[in-house]
Design a protein around this motif. Sequence first.
Motif, PDB file in Angstrom:
ATOM      1  N   ASP A 121       0.833  -1.205   0.000  1.00 35.23           N
ATOM      2  CA  ASP A 121       0.000   0.000   0.000  1.00 35.23           C
ATOM      3  C   ASP A 121       0.864   1.250   0.000  1.00 35.23           C
ATOM      4  N   HIS A 122       0.551   2.166  -0.910  1.00 32.03           N
ATOM      5  CA  HIS A 122       1.354   3.382  -1.072  1.00 32.03           C
ATOM      6  C   HIS A 122       1.354   4.225   0.193  1.00 32.03           C
ATOM      7  N   ASP A 123       0.203   4.398   0.823  1.00 31.64           N
ATOM      8  CA  ASP A 123       0.135   5.224   2.030  1.00 31.64           C
ATOM      9  C   ASP A 123       0.916   4.592   3.178  1.00 31.64           C
ATOM     10  N   ALA A 124       0.867   3.253   3.278  1.00 29.39           N
ATOM     11  CA  ALA A 124       1.639   2.575   4.329  1.00 29.39           C
ATOM     12  C   ALA A 124       3.131   2.737   4.083  1.00 29.39           C
ATOM     13  N   THR A 135      10.185   7.641  -3.036  1.00 28.66           N
ATOM     14  CA  THR A 135      10.521   6.278  -2.628  1.00 28.66           C
ATOM     15  C   THR A 135       9.264   5.429  -2.473  1.00 28.66           C
ATOM     16  N   ALA A 136       8.205   5.990  -1.892  1.00 27.73           N
ATOM     17  CA  ALA A 136       6.962   5.228  -1.745  1.00 27.73           C
ATOM     18  C   ALA A 136       6.413   4.816  -3.104  1.00 27.73           C
ATOM     19  N   GLY A 146       2.495  -1.700  -8.992  1.00 23.70           N
ATOM     20  CA  GLY A 146       1.419  -0.724  -8.887  1.00 23.70           C
ATOM     21  C   GLY A 146       1.539   0.362  -9.950  1.00 23.70           C
ATOM     22  N   ARG A 147       0.439   1.023 -10.188  1.00 21.11           N
ATOM     23  CA  ARG A 147       0.440   2.121 -11.153  1.00 21.11           C
ATOM     24  C   ARG A 147       0.550   3.437 -10.389  1.00 21.11           C
ATOM     25  N   GLN A 148       1.767   3.898 -10.215  1.00 21.05           N
ATOM     26  CA  GLN A 148       2.058   5.138  -9.516  1.00 21.05           C
ATOM     27  C   GLN A 148       2.959   5.994 -10.400  1.00 21.05           C
ATOM     28  N   THR A 149       2.887   7.292 -10.203  1.00 15.51           N
ATOM     29  CA  THR A 149       3.752   8.208 -10.938  1.00 15.51           C
ATOM     30  C   THR A 149       5.086   8.316 -10.221  1.00 15.51           C
ATOM     31  N   VAL A 150       6.139   7.823 -10.862  1.00 12.33           N
ATOM     32  CA  VAL A 150       7.486   7.896 -10.308  1.00 12.33           C
ATOM     33  C   VAL A 150       8.214   9.038 -11.022  1.00 12.33           C
ATOM     34  N   VAL A 151       8.708   9.985 -10.261  1.00 12.34           N
ATOM     35  CA  VAL A 151       9.358  11.148 -10.873  1.00 12.34           C
ATOM     36  C   VAL A 151      10.687  11.393 -10.169  1.00 12.34           C
ATOM     37  N   ASP A 152      11.768  10.856 -10.759  1.00  9.73           N
ATOM     38  CA  ASP A 152      13.091  11.157 -10.236  1.00  9.73           C
ATOM     39  C   ASP A 152      13.789  12.134 -11.177  1.00  9.73           C
TER      40      ASP A 152
END
Length: 326
Positions: A121-124, A135-136, A146-152
């Motif tokens: 879980d992203h929030d956890a 990092t989350a 998961g489908r999350q926006t990763v922006v480095d």
Amino acid sequence: MSSVPTPLPRTGAHAVPHGLHEAVVRWFDDAARDLPWRHPDCSPWGVLVSEFMLQQTPVVRVLPVWRAWLQRWPRPADLAAESPGEAVRAWGRLGYPRRALRLHAAAVELVERHGGEVPADHDALLALPGVGAYTAAAVAVFAFGGRQTVVDTNIRRVHARAVSGRGLPSRSLTAAETRLAEELMPADDVLSVRWNQAVMELGALVCTARSPKCGQCPLEDRCAWVAAGRPEPEEAPRGQSWHGTDRQVRGAIMAVLRAGAEPVPARHLTGPVDLADAARLPPGALRALDALHDLAAPEEQRRRALEGLLRDGLAVAGAAGVSLPG
């Protein structure tokens, strides 16, 4: 390779290069580095450790430390059972050793609140010590699909050039950059993971900050920055100074503390060297102490650096001297 969805012709105020997803993901299939935290059998803990270590540190320096770390502490519970000082010692010369303290604290939290497992879980993830938004998202994507926006930094640079036509992104992440990253994300969950990996790799290997290898880029013929004549960046990249800085002195003091299990008298770290007195130190600590004094840093600077390490919890002072936290 599964079919790649055709991107929208425009994203917000930006024209999206035709075939963007397909070109970058196919390039990645051929060019991706074989990194152990990308292997299907890498645990979520291994991914989390890699993300902590890769912050502001190149892959080539991380690889040996990551392997040694996972061999010694293959599960969060293994690290949580050790002292924070052992985490700092094993961190070696990766730099920014507070990351080691935070990773140890995260391991303790995983044991106490998550049954010794890294949560999907992203929030956890975001609630863990030392875990920020990037990092989350990265762990949710690369460990759990998961489908999350990763922006480095690498991803931001590719987006800035290929889509926005800018030489470099802003020094700090902006809301507009985050929106662009979200709008560029493929709708398919599996493809979105591959896309995040591919753009990050493209920025790391080809679309670099100082010497981009445009001739090797799969987007050269559709890059907005190339089409605009490769304009100079609005903000030039700044290199981080090292020699003569408090950071260098802090690192040298940490090398002394890591080299031996016994406390080191503070006078050895901040004052003139008394060879007869210091000879009782282990050989490794004595060599590290010589290296510290070879810097010829003023006593005031060494004292300031030591005080900073104590304040940050990277060192503790007792009656016998200074040591890593127990």
